[in-house]
Write an enzyme that holds these catalytic residues in place. Structure first.
Site, PDB file in Angstrom:
ATOM      1  N   ASP A 111       0.832  -1.107  -0.160  1.00  0.00           N
ATOM      2  CA  ASP A 111      -0.035  -0.110  -0.185  1.00  0.00           C
ATOM      3  C   ASP A 111       0.969   1.217  -0.121  1.00  0.00           C
ATOM      4  OD1 ASP A 111      -1.931   1.874   0.174  1.00  0.00           O
ATOM      5  OD2 ASP A 111      -2.333   1.408   2.212  1.00  0.00           O
ATOM      6  N   GLU A 144      -2.458  10.550  -0.714  1.00  0.00           N
ATOM      7  CA  GLU A 144      -3.687   9.878  -0.545  1.00  0.00           C
ATOM      8  C   GLU A 144      -3.856   9.496   0.881  1.00  0.00           C
ATOM      9  OE1 GLU A 144      -6.121   5.857  -0.846  1.00  0.00           O
ATOM     10  OE2 GLU A 144      -4.272   6.440   0.001  1.00  0.00           O
ATOM     11  N   GLU A 145      -2.915   9.100   1.417  1.00  0.00           N
ATOM     12  CA  GLU A 145      -3.416   8.656   2.958  1.00  0.00           C
ATOM     13  C   GLU A 145      -3.904   9.418   3.838  1.00  0.00           C
ATOM     14  OE1 GLU A 145      -3.376   5.619   3.598  1.00  0.00           O
ATOM     15  OE2 GLU A 145      -2.026   4.492   2.250  1.00  0.00           O
ATOM     16  N   HIS A 272      -1.054  -1.080   6.644  1.00  0.00           N
ATOM     17  CA  HIS A 272      -0.811   0.253   7.636  1.00  0.00           C
ATOM     18  C   HIS A 272      -0.111  -0.025   8.580  1.00  0.00           C
ATOM     19  CE1 HIS A 272      -4.075   3.101   5.930  1.00  0.00           C
ATOM     20  NE2 HIS A 272      -3.340   2.977   4.883  1.00  0.00           N
TER      21      HIS A 272
END
Length: 316
Positions: A111, A144-145, A272
């Protein structure tokens, strides 16, 4: 070497960048800046004209927990990365997008190094001047996060006519989870639970789903729930699709029977987390998803198929 193997070389490079810069590639960090430089330099050496426009960091809301995302930098700027073919109709853009940033607690190799590396390798294989009917634009989004900031800013910088030039958007986010699912975005919301995509989204879903199935991975639909960079494009009325291998969701026994893997555990147990390293990558999933994205990009660059042409499109 398969395209997936070549993309894995890029993942090793992103891992090395994180290792040299505090263990992550997050917004506002040297690791993110070096990730931008790696993509831009690699693309320029391949003949692409590359832009890395800055945009301001404006953070609101609390979409991630502090444990996942760490402290949020406020103010300052970050960058997107944009590269487009010099061939193909510029009013019929096939846009492929992936976010480049990680969360602060880890290097973010699934990710979303996986999606970023896949699109980088597709761009290198395609080349800057391929014999295509429609131009292809690759965009790697920052922040984005922190709430899809890079993709939101990107669309805000375009005029209405420039937005209308984008025929479709293909999203690549988390495509090599170690307990992988094989999802394509549910363009017509036939499975329920999300938003119906703009006209043309169902055609994108079919192209991607059929190709995944041809590779031996029976796909399932995943709803548009505004949780990745596809969201602003859907909201702008741009036909949208993409592939996804799952993140914190739990693989069901039925899915494990179809796809293999472990039922009752997340698709990506390191989502994450600090353990989202190169060791967290499913190489088979990476290869299949990259192949599917490449097929979709190539198909629509040749012929828009069921996606509306410019004179049929309306965007928000």
């Amino acid at each position: 070497m398969t395209a997936g193997d070549a993309a894995f070389v890029h993942l090793r490079a992103l891992q090395a960048i994180a290792d040299r810069n505090g263990g992550n590639r997050a917004l506002g960090t040297p690791g993110y800046d070096r990730s931008v430089d790696y993509l831009a330099d690699t693309l320029r050496r391949a003949g692409f004209r590359v832009e890395t426009p800055e945009f301001p960091i404006v953070i609101g809301g609390d979409s991630d927990t502090e444990e996942e995302s760490g402290s949020r930098p406020a103010g300052g700027t970050t960058r997107n990365v944009i590269a487009q073919t010099t061939t193909g109709r510029p009013e019929e853009v096939v846009l492929a997008g992936a976010h480049l940033d990680s969360v602060p607690v880890g290097p973010g190799i699934d990710d979303n190094g996986s999606g970023a590396a896949a699109l980088l390798e597709i761009a290198l294989k395609l080349g800057s001047a391929p014999p295509v009917a429609n131009s292809v634009r690759f965009v790697w989004f920052g922040a984005e996060e922190e709430g899809l900031l890079g993709s939101q800013h990107y669309l805000r910088t375009l005029s209405a006519e420039q937005r209308r030039d984008i025929a479709l958007m293909l999203n690549a986010d988390v495509i090599a989870a170690p307990n992988a699912g094989y999802f394509v975005y549910d363009g017509d919301n036939s499975n329920g639970g999300g938003t119906t995509g703009p006209p043309g989204s169902a055609a994108i879903e079919k192209i991607l789903a059929d190709h995944l199935a041809s590779l031996g991975a029976r796909p399932a639909g995943f709803p548009f729930i505004d949780d990745s960079d596809y969201g602003p494009f859907v909201n702008a009325g741009i036909a949208t699709g993409g592939v996804f291998s799952g993140d914190s969701g739990i693989k069901t026994p039925e899915q494990a029977a179809t796809w293999g893997g472990r039922p009752g555990v997340p698709y990506d147990p390191c989502y994450h987390r600090a353990c989202d390293t190169v060791a967290n990558i499913d190489r088979v999933a990476l290869d299949r998803m990259l192949d599917t994205l490449a097929f979709g990009i190539g198909s629509f660059a040749t012929d828009l198929g069921g996606v509306p042409s410019r004179n049929q499109r309306t965007t928000g």
